[in-house]
Design an enzyme around this catalytic site. Structure first.
Site, PDB file in Angstrom:
ATOM      1  CB  VAL A 163      -1.097  -0.475   1.282  1.00  0.00           C
ATOM      2  CG1 VAL A 163      -1.681   1.123   1.400  1.00  0.00           C
ATOM      3  CG2 VAL A 163      -1.812  -1.254   1.271  1.00  0.00           C
ATOM      4  NE  ARG A 167       4.483  12.937 -10.912  1.00  0.00           N
ATOM      5  CZ  ARG A 167       5.553  13.556 -11.619  1.00  0.00           C
ATOM      6  NH1 ARG A 167       6.380  13.995 -10.431  1.00  0.00           N
ATOM      7  NH2 ARG A 167       6.484  13.798 -12.371  1.00  0.00           N
ATOM      8  CD  GLN A 183      14.797   5.063  -5.027  1.00  0.00           C
ATOM      9  OE1 GLN A 183      14.592   5.573  -6.306  1.00  0.00           O
ATOM     10  NE2 GLN A 183      16.509   5.695  -5.557  1.00  0.00           N
ATOM     11  CD  GLU A 275       6.800  15.223  -6.506  1.00  0.00           C
ATOM     12  OE1 GLU A 275       6.870  15.291  -5.429  1.00  0.00           O
ATOM     13  OE2 GLU A 275       6.671  14.215  -7.524  1.00  0.00           O
TER      14      GLU A 275
END
Length: 478
Positions: A163, A167, A183, A275
């Protein structure tokens, strides 16, 4: 302390004075983002916002919640603690609960979001009140949804169901773009699926209880279940329900759920996007999700997260829960030395570690170990190491340690060309950077430099008075 669902938590915020209802009519752009940015500018105790009157939508039928856990009081309430709980106390309580992992889940047959179900003529533009978060965004983004996927090589392993929060750009009425950062676990799942030549099933849950979004944003080990961690954080089993189209589990309390699949080998232009680094990340070729089924509650509450120049809700949401895993992983290597870890700055690109020392140079070894933890490999660009009596959450104390203990010639260690997440705007090429350790601990033999033999002690009874003053302030505010 478990909340029944997203609405239950909003009700708690309302009762605690940590939810601000906005009843005047607002436009989706720029009002929602502008109001949330303004709120973030006002300090670290700000409330959540609930917009009830949006131009173009029926009043109180379409609501947008922002900044839901975007302050330390709201973060404390997420954990079922008093809203004025000090940050350091929240950290150690989170660490205590982290140690209770795993707490088995509670499976349910149905969920509130089953009230409305769509399998044909899906149009996300009709279902969701979409808007750009920042002016330069390449489109509409969903950026606080729990995205669920599963390991394709070991599909029966519950812990390898991930989970995560990624984006998602709305590319069409039933298509999304997704950025699976290398990652993160979903990138592993997608690679496994594409190596087999098939699509990767995913479920996207919007408007979830804050405990699962917190777990989803926590850098757990690959085989640790976010659902079982959510249970540990809330102190009782977390409730889930099966998806209809895939072997995936869904947060029971979600407002809106999208079921679909990442299309094998298909890529489209995605971005740019403002971001958490405070910069736009440019457009890239990214995978595409086809949405095949939608569920939602009657009149769902749409939750969003403003993201931009720190601090925003992102930093509160991934602050303590980034610091604790680093703390636990460092404790595995140095159980008697590491005292606390503050990795709240830009998702741990900067980490501050408080540690005891065994001998001269030991603090630098702690810093290097932080860079090789699962999270540190992609983050931990600058690691500051301080003595055990320096509170890493108290920046004036940290700056004092740097200004008096650090010798630039001996204590600034630069390690070239290590990995970092590609979103770091300072990396060059993207994903590669030099990293630095700043050793701001007191020199210990065989190191011999400086004059640290006469440290100033606090007056006797300071800790007792801290507790008394907090108690007096609490009484005054109640």
């Amino acid at each position: 302390m478990a909340y029944q669902d997203f609405r239950d938590f909003l009700n708690t915020l309302q009762k605690e004075g940590q939810l601000l209802n906005v009843d005047e009519q607002v436009n989706l752009e720029p009002d929602i983002s502008a109001a949330t940015r303004a709120l973030n500018n006002l300090g670290d105790k700000s409330p959540a916002l609930l917009f009830n009157n949006i131009n173009g939508y029926e009043k109180n039928k379409t609501q947008i919640a922002m900044n839901v856990i975007g302050s330390w009081p709201n973060h404390a309430l997420m954990m079922g603690m008093p809203k004025n709980t000090p940050l350091k106390e929240q950290f150690f309580e989170f660490a205590r609960r982290y140690d209770q992992f795993p707490v088995p889940v509670q499976r349910e047959e149905t969920a509130p979001f089953h009230e409305v179900e769509l399998t044909e003529n899906i149009n996300l533009f009709d279902i969701l009140p979409l808007f750009r978060l920042n002016q330069g965004d390449g489109g509409f983004y969903i950026d606080k949804a729990c995205v669920i996927s599963r390991d394709q090589e070991d599909p029966v392993h519950f812990g390898k169901q991930n989970v995560g929060i990624y984006r998602l750009q709305v590319k069409g009425k039933d298509r999304l773009g997704i950025q699976p950062v290398p990652q993160h676990d979903i990138a592993v799942h997608l690679r496994q699926a594409e190596e087999r030549g098939h699509n990767l099933p995913v479920v996207i849950a919007l408007g979830c209880e804050p405990v699962i979004t917190t777990a989803a944003a926590t850098p757990l080990k690959y085989d640790q279940s976010e659902y079982e961690m959510a249970g540990a954080i809330q102190g009782e089993p977390y409730r889930i329900v099966k998806a209809k189209d895939a072997n995936l589990d869904i947060p029971w309390g979600a407002e809106v759920v999208l079921e679909g699949e990442i299309l094998c080998g298909e890529r489209e232009f995605e971005g740019p996007f403002g971001e958490f680094t405070g910069h736009y990340s440019g457009g890239r070729s990214m995978p595409v999700i086809q949405i095949n089924r939608v569920y939602h509650r009657q009149n769902p509450i749409f939750e969003h997260l403003y993201i931009g120049m720190p601090w925003t809700e992102t930093d509160y949401m991934i602050g303590v829960n980034t610091s604790v895993p680093l703390y636990q992983q460092l404790k595995e290597a140095f159980p008697n030395e590491v005292v606390a870890v503050n990795a709240m700055y830009t998702h741990g690109l900067v980490a501050i570690i408080s540690t005891k020392r065994r001998y001269g140079g030991f603090a630098k070894a702690v810093g290097m170990r932080a860079m090789t933890t699962p999270h540190g490999l992609g983050y931990c660009k600058v690691v500051i190491v301080v003595d055990e009596d320096v509170d890493p959450f108290n920046l004036p104390q940290v700056m004092w340690a740097i200004s008096t203990k650090l010798h630039p010639k001996h204590d600034a260690v630069i390690i070239p060309d290590l990995s970092v997440l590609p979103l770091d705007p300072g990396s060059n090429p993207a994903g590669i950077t030099h990293k630095m350790i700043l050793d701001a601990t007191t020199p210990l033999a065989p190191e011999q430099r400086g004059h640290y033999s006469q440290p100033l002690d606090s007056p006797p009874g300071v800790e007792q008075w801290e507790k008394k003053i907090i108690d007096l302030l609490n009484r005054q505010q109640s």
